[in-house]
Design a protein around this motif. Sequence first.
Motif, mmCIF file in Angstrom:
data_model
loop_
_atom_site.group_PDB
_atom_site.id
_atom_site.type_symbol
_atom_site.label_atom_id
_atom_site.label_comp_id
_atom_site.label_asym_id
_atom_site.label_seq_id
_atom_site.Cartn_x
_atom_site.Cartn_y
_atom_site.Cartn_z
ATOM 1 N N ARG A 76 -24.683 1.857 8.472
ATOM 2 C CA ARG A 76 -24.938 2.955 9.392
ATOM 3 C C ARG A 76 -25.124 2.482 10.839
ATOM 4 N NH1 ARG A 76 -29.561 7.696 8.928
ATOM 5 N NH2 ARG A 76 -29.539 8.229 11.141
ATOM 6 N N GLN A 77 -25.668 1.265 10.999
ATOM 7 C CA GLN A 77 -25.981 0.749 12.339
ATOM 8 C C GLN A 77 -24.748 0.607 13.232
ATOM 9 O OE1 GLN A 77 -27.358 -1.003 9.422
ATOM 10 N NE2 GLN A 77 -28.922 0.567 9.645
ATOM 11 N N PHE A 78 -23.565 0.629 12.605
ATOM 12 C CA PHE A 78 -22.344 0.453 13.403
ATOM 13 C C PHE A 78 -21.821 1.756 14.008
ATOM 14 C CE2 PHE A 78 -21.676 -3.351 10.521
ATOM 15 C CZ PHE A 78 -21.954 -4.277 11.511
ATOM 16 N N ARG A 79 -22.399 2.891 13.636
ATOM 17 C CA ARG A 79 -21.849 4.167 14.116
ATOM 18 C C ARG A 79 -21.936 4.310 15.623
ATOM 19 N NH1 ARG A 79 -24.693 8.484 10.079
ATOM 20 N NH2 ARG A 79 -24.189 7.406 8.151
ATOM 21 N N ASN A 80 -23.029 3.811 16.188
ATOM 22 C CA ASN A 80 -23.222 3.899 17.638
ATOM 23 C C ASN A 80 -23.336 2.502 18.218
ATOM 24 O OD1 ASN A 80 -24.516 6.411 16.373
ATOM 25 N ND2 ASN A 80 -24.227 6.963 18.519
ATOM 26 N N VAL A 81 -22.994 2.377 19.456
ATOM 27 C CA VAL A 81 -23.210 1.113 20.159
ATOM 28 C C VAL A 81 -23.916 1.412 21.469
ATOM 29 C CG1 VAL A 81 -21.107 0.110 19.184
ATOM 30 C CG2 VAL A 81 -21.040 1.107 21.482
ATOM 31 N N ARG A 82 -24.531 0.402 22.050
ATOM 32 C CA ARG A 82 -24.940 0.506 23.448
ATOM 33 C C ARG A 82 -23.982 -0.364 24.250
ATOM 34 N NH1 ARG A 82 -29.056 2.259 26.816
ATOM 35 N NH2 ARG A 82 -30.103 3.074 24.978
ATOM 36 N N PHE A 173 -21.200 -4.976 24.526
ATOM 37 C CA PHE A 173 -21.813 -3.882 23.776
ATOM 38 C C PHE A 173 -22.535 -4.505 22.594
ATOM 39 C CE2 PHE A 173 -19.583 -3.800 19.791
ATOM 40 C CZ PHE A 173 -18.442 -4.534 20.075
ATOM 41 N N ILE A 174 -23.359 -3.719 21.933
ATOM 42 C CA ILE A 174 -24.061 -4.229 20.743
ATOM 43 C C ILE A 174 -24.351 -3.083 19.794
ATOM 44 C CG2 ILE A 174 -26.312 -4.094 21.924
ATOM 45 C CD1 ILE A 174 -27.091 -6.661 20.300
ATOM 46 N N SER A 175 -24.313 -3.370 18.492
ATOM 47 C CA SER A 175 -24.543 -2.348 17.471
ATOM 48 C C SER A 175 -25.945 -2.401 16.875
ATOM 49 C CB SER A 175 -23.529 -2.496 16.329
ATOM 50 O OG SER A 175 -22.215 -2.536 16.817
ATOM 51 N N ALA A 176 -26.449 -3.599 16.638
ATOM 52 C CA ALA A 176 -27.767 -3.708 15.998
ATOM 53 C C ALA A 176 -28.418 -5.039 16.334
ATOM 54 C CB ALA A 176 -27.644 -3.569 14.483
ATOM 55 N N LEU A 177 -29.741 -5.024 16.295
ATOM 56 C CA LEU A 177 -30.538 -6.237 16.509
ATOM 57 C C LEU A 177 -31.610 -6.278 15.432
ATOM 58 C CD1 LEU A 177 -31.511 -6.754 20.249
ATOM 59 C CD2 LEU A 177 -30.574 -8.449 18.677
ATOM 60 N N GLU A 178 -31.695 -7.402 14.743
ATOM 61 C CA GLU A 178 -32.643 -7.503 13.630
ATOM 62 C C GLU A 178 -33.430 -8.805 13.733
ATOM 63 O OE1 GLU A 178 -29.722 -4.933 10.679
ATOM 64 O OE2 GLU A 178 -29.579 -7.104 10.672
ATOM 65 N N LEU A 179 -34.739 -8.672 13.732
ATOM 66 C CA LEU A 179 -35.622 -9.834 13.851
ATOM 67 C C LEU A 179 -36.416 -9.977 12.564
ATOM 68 C CD1 LEU A 179 -36.682 -11.989 15.909
ATOM 69 C CD2 LEU A 179 -38.450 -10.338 16.507
ATOM 70 N N ARG A 180 -36.362 -11.155 11.964
ATOM 71 C CA ARG A 180 -37.037 -11.390 10.684
ATOM 72 C C ARG A 180 -37.861 -12.662 10.761
ATOM 73 N NH1 ARG A 180 -35.410 -6.829 10.394
ATOM 74 N NH2 ARG A 180 -33.502 -6.127 9.417
#
Length: 549
Positions: A76-82, A173-180
């Motif tokens: 789902r995270q790919f539907r929008n970008v900044r 552009f970027i679609s998602a950022l995930e920090l673990r």
Amino acid sequence: MVLSKYFLFATLLMALVQGDDNNPTGFLSIDCGSLDSSYVDETTGFTYHSDEGFTETGENREIVNAYKVQLQTNERQFRNVRSFPEGIRNCYTLKPTLGDQGTRYMIRARFMYGNYDNENLAPTFDLYLGVDFWDTVLTQHAWNRVNKEIIFFPKSDDHLYVCLVNTGHGFPFISALELRPWVDGNQTYVSKSGSLGLFQRSDLNPAIDQVMRYKEDVYDRLWSPLTGDNRFVPINTTKGNNITKNIYQLPSPIMRTAYEPNITIHDDNLGILIDPSNSSAPLLYYFYFHFAEIQELRKNESREFTISINGNLTHGPLVPIYLVTNTVISTSGGTNSDGKIHVWLNRTQNSTKPPLLNALEVYWLTEFTQQETNQADVNAIQNIKSAYQVTKNWQGDPCAPKAFLWDGLGCSYGGNSSPRIISLNLSSSGLNGVISPYFSDLTMLQALDLSNNSLSGTVPEFLANLSSLRILNLKKNKLEGPLPSALLERSNDGLSLSVDANVMGNLTPPPTTNQTSSSAEDWCRKNKFVVSLVASVEAFLLQFVLSTS
Ligand SMILES: *[C@@H]1O[C@H](CO)[C@@H](O)[C@H](O)[C@H]1NC(C)=O
Ligand SMILES: *[C@@H]1O[C@H](CO)[C@@H](O)[C@H](O)[C@H]1NC(C)=O
Ligand SMILES: *[C@@H]1O[C@H](CO)[C@@H](O)[C@H](O)[C@H]1NC(C)=O
Ligand SMILES: *[C@@H]1O[C@H](CO)[C@@H](O)[C@H](O)[C@H]1NC(C)=O
Ligand SMILES: *[C@@H]1O[C@H](CO)[C@@H](O)[C@H](O)[C@H]1NC(C)=O
Ligand SMILES: *[C@@H]1O[C@H](CO)[C@@H](O)[C@H](O)[C@H]1NC(C)=O
Ligand SMILES: *[C@@H]1O[C@H](CO)[C@@H](O)[C@H](O)[C@H]1NC(C)=O
Ligand SMILES: *[C@@H]1O[C@H](CO)[C@@H](O)[C@H](O)[C@H]1NC(C)=O
Ligand SMILES: *[C@@H]1O[C@H](CO)[C@@H](O)[C@H](O)[C@H]1NC(C)=O
Ligand SMILES: *[C@@H]1O[C@H](CO)[C@@H](O)[C@H](O)[C@H]1NC(C)=O
Ligand SMILES: *[C@@H]1O[C@H](CO)[C@@H](O)[C@H](O)[C@H]1NC(C)=O
Ligand SMILES: *[C@@H]1O[C@H](CO)[C@@H](O)[C@H](O)[C@H]1NC(C)=O
């Protein structure tokens, strides 16, 4: 001992999974460009937040429908970008929420172009982690999903910048950022120095043709399906989900399946070719081979093999244990003369079975050597930025890297020490309100230009505490006198001070009559003020004369 260690980490991980927000503690998931402020992701159960508040620039865009319909439910995270059409460097600011230094993190940036701008030109741009170059993002095709992932120790527990840099090949552009957080007692993915950037993470002979991640994988690694051609024979076990884990915590569905070489087509050996031609040329690769025997061997059967990389034997002979995960780590410097890395799992002479491989990870070592700006200076300039709502493109680290120095700042760079802010020019920047005490926190400041704004109130005495200050320009503001005597003393001692005439006017009881700047000048002259300054501060005199001419 081994068992108790395993239980310790299992317990730790369990504890992590009890965080707020549906997210394990310290997990931060950002759906860049999303219009929903937050939502619960179907696959992982994580709460994804929009990037509001993590970045100040860019615009939300939607990928075109043709690509949207191809997305799996776990994408789902790919539907929008900044998208960032403005500026060279645009940054996200995250906070490593566990907040203690010594905690490693894995951070992942995800990109899918999806022709969001209808230009059909998949861009290429650079990615920075804080002040250091991380990798180049080569999107190549609208449908490509590009993941950049790295395991690292944050340099600061206060902030973590992820910056996208326009290199002239399309808007970043970027679609998602995930920090673990990677809370494993520094047991896994350890390098001698530096950080480990992911090159490839593959599930060989995937049970389903889809990326596997959390909840199967407690660390939320993304396992990409690697489907071989007829040179590979898929094998699997029906013995359920009970493959004994090691500290790498590989999900059972990954370990349940594997490939053997197709011995009728080739020979008994399993070869993997790695082509890093489009990645920055690292000096050292780390290979993580994960295997478990998944066939019940008869008494007269055996499986034994060696591992070699570019012709160098790195391990062996190895004998996989039935339904027990084993991870073997090899390092390899560089590529072969053909620019590729040749990995071979070769059957030993005694073995009746060919080699097998369940999963493979390849990382590259990357050294982050750039110094971040001195933390006190960062705090001060951030406070100034928010106090005046400065609208310049002030993002990421103020001084570093030098190429992306904030507009209006000057910094000193001293070898192994942190850059310091030594000049600040906020002239004509629309500043309102009083002169903030935060300016005096920039303790190395040599020049401060606040001219041509709407600053009001008196000139504060704390500016005199800036011991390195040599230029102070406060002209063309709405400031009032009196000028603090400490500052006047400094101006006798090498500080070039520029203020409007009316500020001088209040030094002693000012003319109460209809006051103009020229009457203030008259007053100053009467008080022999200018005369007394002429000898020491030419710049001041110059400014003063100019304003009253
Ligand atoms: C992991 O390594 C870092 C850096 O060497 C250290 O500060 C930290 O205490 C270590 N953590 C554990 C749990 O050993
Ligand atoms: C496991 O292997 C059998 C054949 O040996 C095959 O029919 C089955 O589809 C495989 N299952 C998976 C999940 O790969
Ligand atoms: C192995 O190779 C033979 C000969 O090319 C082919 O017929 C067979 O299908 C291959 N096996 C697999 C599992 O692809
Ligand atoms: C998993 O292992 C446990 C014992 O370790 C056993 O009781 C259980 O039946 C196994 N499950 C499967 C699906 O094999
Ligand atoms: C490298 O990039 C070129 C040009 O974009 C592309 O044609 C090629 O397929 C890429 N190679 C790999 C191994 O990704
Ligand atoms: C192992 O023994 C079985 C009979 O028990 C036989 O069918 C098979 O060919 C033998 N395999 C090898 C590699 O000797
Ligand atoms: C192979 O091993 C030799 C000797 O240890 C080493 O000098 C060389 O760099 C290695 N080659 C690769 C590709 O790792
Ligand atoms: C492994 O097998 C391949 C293909 O059979 C061969 O080219 C290579 O030299 C072998 N490597 C070693 C270290 O034996
Ligand atoms: C291979 O087999 C020979 C004879 O069968 C035996 O002496 C030797 O120890 C075996 N080697 C390994 C590595 O198992
Ligand atoms: C500050 O910037 C302005 C132009 O924006 C320039 O005219 C002025 O000289 C600068 N001040 C200093 C102290 O360099
Ligand atoms: C002063 O600032 C205003 C806008 O705030 C600008 O239009 C003007 O050009 C500036 N004057 C100088 C001398 O920089
Ligand atoms: C200042 O004096 C001038 C005439 O000298 C007069 O026109 C003006 O209104 C006065 N301004 C104020 C604020 O008193």
